[in-house]
Design a protein around this motif. Structure first.
Motif, PDB file in Angstrom:
ATOM      1  N   LEU A 145       0.874   4.514  -2.790  1.00  0.00           N
ATOM      2  CA  LEU A 145      -0.092   5.059  -2.246  1.00  0.00           C
ATOM      3  C   LEU A 145       1.318   6.363  -2.757  1.00  0.00           C
ATOM      4  O   LEU A 145       0.886   7.616  -3.220  1.00  0.00           O
ATOM      5  CB  LEU A 145       0.071   5.130  -0.772  1.00  0.00           C
ATOM      6  N   ARG A 146       2.310   5.918  -2.641  1.00  0.00           N
ATOM      7  CA  ARG A 146       3.507   6.921  -3.090  1.00  0.00           C
ATOM      8  C   ARG A 146       3.509   7.803  -4.566  1.00  0.00           C
ATOM      9  O   ARG A 146       3.854   8.116  -5.288  1.00  0.00           O
ATOM     10  CB  ARG A 146       4.754   6.183  -2.347  1.00  0.00           C
ATOM     11  N   GLN A 157      -8.945  -2.331   8.890  1.00  0.00           N
ATOM     12  CA  GLN A 157      -8.180  -2.739   8.891  1.00  0.00           C
ATOM     13  C   GLN A 157      -8.663  -3.984   7.827  1.00  0.00           C
ATOM     14  O   GLN A 157      -8.503  -4.492   7.173  1.00  0.00           O
ATOM     15  CB  GLN A 157      -7.333  -2.033   7.915  1.00  0.00           C
ATOM     16  N   VAL A 199      -2.941   7.197   6.263  1.00  0.00           N
ATOM     17  CA  VAL A 199      -3.915   7.667   5.233  1.00  0.00           C
ATOM     18  C   VAL A 199      -5.455   7.118   5.648  1.00  0.00           C
ATOM     19  O   VAL A 199      -5.410   5.849   6.250  1.00  0.00           O
ATOM     20  CB  VAL A 199      -3.603   6.817   3.862  1.00  0.00           C
ATOM     21  N   THR A 224       0.754  -1.505   0.452  1.00  0.00           N
ATOM     22  CA  THR A 224       0.332   0.044   0.003  1.00  0.00           C
ATOM     23  C   THR A 224       1.250   1.441   0.076  1.00  0.00           C
ATOM     24  O   THR A 224       0.577   1.814  -0.899  1.00  0.00           O
ATOM     25  CB  THR A 224      -0.901   0.079   1.386  1.00  0.00           C
ATOM     26  N   GLY A 225       2.010   1.439   0.231  1.00  0.00           N
ATOM     27  CA  GLY A 225       3.406   2.325   0.419  1.00  0.00           C
ATOM     28  C   GLY A 225       3.703   2.674  -0.353  1.00  0.00           C
ATOM     29  O   GLY A 225       3.618   3.229  -1.079  1.00  0.00           O
ATOM     30  N   GLU A 251       1.700   9.714   9.309  1.00  0.00           N
ATOM     31  CA  GLU A 251       0.365   9.181   9.460  1.00  0.00           C
ATOM     32  C   GLU A 251      -0.435   8.155   9.222  1.00  0.00           C
ATOM     33  O   GLU A 251       0.216   8.286   7.989  1.00  0.00           O
ATOM     34  CB  GLU A 251      -0.961  10.390  10.153  1.00  0.00           C
ATOM     35  N   ARG A 310      13.435   8.479   0.653  1.00  0.00           N
ATOM     36  CA  ARG A 310      12.150   8.247   0.826  1.00  0.00           C
ATOM     37  C   ARG A 310      12.252   9.236   1.771  1.00  0.00           C
ATOM     38  O   ARG A 310      12.647   9.985   2.625  1.00  0.00           O
ATOM     39  CB  ARG A 310      11.461   7.186   1.641  1.00  0.00           C
ATOM     40  N   ARG A 321      -2.958  -2.060   8.795  1.00  0.00           N
ATOM     41  CA  ARG A 321      -1.744  -1.132   9.341  1.00  0.00           C
ATOM     42  C   ARG A 321      -2.859  -1.260  10.746  1.00  0.00           C
ATOM     43  O   ARG A 321      -2.419  -0.525  11.724  1.00  0.00           O
ATOM     44  CB  ARG A 321      -2.214   0.125   8.775  1.00  0.00           C
ATOM     45  N   GLY A 362       1.709  -3.931   4.642  1.00  0.00           N
ATOM     46  CA  GLY A 362       1.720  -2.589   4.819  1.00  0.00           C
ATOM     47  C   GLY A 362       0.417  -2.146   5.087  1.00  0.00           C
ATOM     48  O   GLY A 362      -0.157  -1.318   5.180  1.00  0.00           O
ATOM     49  N   PHE A 363      -0.399  -3.260   4.780  1.00  0.00           N
ATOM     50  CA  PHE A 363      -1.805  -2.893   4.650  1.00  0.00           C
ATOM     51  C   PHE A 363      -1.922  -4.890   5.608  1.00  0.00           C
ATOM     52  O   PHE A 363      -1.538  -5.902   5.275  1.00  0.00           O
ATOM     53  CB  PHE A 363      -2.591  -3.457   4.081  1.00  0.00           C
TER      54      PHE A 363
HETATM   55  P1  AMP Z   1       5.072   2.000   3.898  1.00  0.00           P
HETATM   56  O1  AMP Z   1       5.732   2.096   2.545  1.00  0.00           O
HETATM   57  O2  AMP Z   1       4.473   1.116   4.238  1.00  0.00           O
HETATM   58  O3  AMP Z   1       5.912   2.162   5.533  1.00  0.00           O
HETATM   59  O4  AMP Z   1       3.785   3.022   3.508  1.00  0.00           O
HETATM   60  C1  AMP Z   1       4.295   4.934   3.490  1.00  0.00           C
HETATM   61  C2  AMP Z   1       2.875   5.525   4.714  1.00  0.00           C
HETATM   62  O5  AMP Z   1       1.702   5.274   3.861  1.00  0.00           O
HETATM   63  C3  AMP Z   1       3.134   5.384   5.888  1.00  0.00           C
HETATM   64  O6  AMP Z   1       3.904   6.133   7.101  1.00  0.00           O
HETATM   65  C4  AMP Z   1       1.505   5.977   5.917  1.00  0.00           C
HETATM   66  O7  AMP Z   1       0.999   6.941   6.127  1.00  0.00           O
HETATM   67  C5  AMP Z   1       0.612   5.156   4.226  1.00  0.00           C
HETATM   68  N1  AMP Z   1       0.180   3.785   4.516  1.00  0.00           N
HETATM   69  C6  AMP Z   1       0.944   3.117   3.764  1.00  0.00           C
HETATM   70  N2  AMP Z   1      -0.014   1.966   4.141  1.00  0.00           N
HETATM   71  C7  AMP Z   1      -0.988   2.006   5.069  1.00  0.00           C
HETATM   72  C8  AMP Z   1      -2.257   1.629   5.775  1.00  0.00           C
HETATM   73  N3  AMP Z   1      -2.611   0.241   5.270  1.00  0.00           N
HETATM   74  N4  AMP Z   1      -3.378   2.136   5.786  1.00  0.00           N
HETATM   75  C9  AMP Z   1      -2.782   4.175   5.707  1.00  0.00           C
HETATM   76  N5  AMP Z   1      -1.618   4.561   5.684  1.00  0.00           N
HETATM   77  C10 AMP Z   1      -0.793   3.624   4.909  1.00  0.00           C
END
Ligand code: AMP
Length: 208
Positions: A35-36, A90, A59, A31-32, A57, A156, A86, A83-84
């Motif tokens: 989202l990126r 969820q 999302v 998910t990270g 924080e 990052r 979290r 990453g999911f």
């Molecule tokens: P990560 O790459 O998994 O470290 O995620 C980076 C950022 O993306 C996190 O700090 C959150 O802001 C957001 N994020 C990633 N996965 C989630 C999730 N499952 N729920 C909410 N925010 C997420």
């Protein structure tokens, strides 16, 4: 194979998920990363998510659930989720989404690691924008060139000291309770996350 990887930021979830995905030919779903990508493409979803990501924080659930549910439904061979979920909400939504198709998780891997180790790793983390490799400033030359594809490595945006602290706090407050949730279901596997990526990978494969 339907797997979830849980662990604090910097535990090595992304690195291990990529390896598992290659070894078992199952899609890696981060998910990270999704989202990126949305943030860098400045999509409506990316614009909504960016302020949360930059502060470390979570999302909001509705945004993340929309992306995940669509990907999971389309994946017949299963998935390796990194990453999911979290938080508990969820996790419940994931269970419901799978139940609707008569599926369930096979295992949840908890990568257990000391806070000092993750802080050190995150401060030194570099990522390759081209091939997605995750490296450390300690393992590459001072020019920060990816040893695999020769692209310029980057830090990052959320690997700053302040955001790292908040991401660890968010992990403790919201994600840690998931361990009990999955332990009670009998599908949690604890893995020691210290050591090299090869050592951690061997432990995971032996446990499966
Ligand atoms: P990560 O790459 O998994 O470290 O995620 C980076 C950022 O993306 C996190 O700090 C959150 O802001 C957001 N994020 C990633 N996965 C989630 C999730 N499952 N729920 C909410 N925010 C997420």
């Amino acid at each position: 194979m339907r797997l979830v990887l849980i662990g604090p930021p910097g535990a090595g979830k992304g690195t291990q998920a990529k390896r598992l995905s290659q070894s078992f030919s199952v899609p890696h779903l981060s998910t990270g990363d999704l989202l990126r990508e949305a943030v860098s493409k400045k999509t409506p979803l990316g614009k909504k998510a960016e302020p949360y990501i930059s502060k470390g924080e979570l999302v909001p659930d509705n945004i993340v659930l929309d992306i995940v549910e669509e990907k999971i439904r389309g994946s017949e061979s299963g998935f390796i989720l990194d990453g999911f979920p979290r938080n508990i909400e969820q996790a419940r939504e994931l269970d419901l989404c799978l139940e609707r198709d008569g599926r369930k998780l096979d295992a949840v891997i908890n990568i257990d690691i000391k806070e000092d180790t993750v802080v050190e790793r995150l401060k030194n983390r570099l990522v390759c924008p081209k091939c997605g490799a995750i490296l450390s400033v300690k393992d590459v030359s001072s020019t920060w060139i990816c040893p695999r594809c020769k692209a310029k490595l980057k830090k990052r945006a959320d690997d700053t000291e302040e955001t790292i602290k908040n991401r660890i706090k968010v992990y403790m407050d919201y994600t840690l309770p998931l361990l009990d949730y999955y332990r009670k279901k009998g599908i949690l596997i604890d893995i020691i996350g210290e050591g090299s990526p090869d050592e951690v990978f061997d432990r995971i494969v032996k446990s499966l």
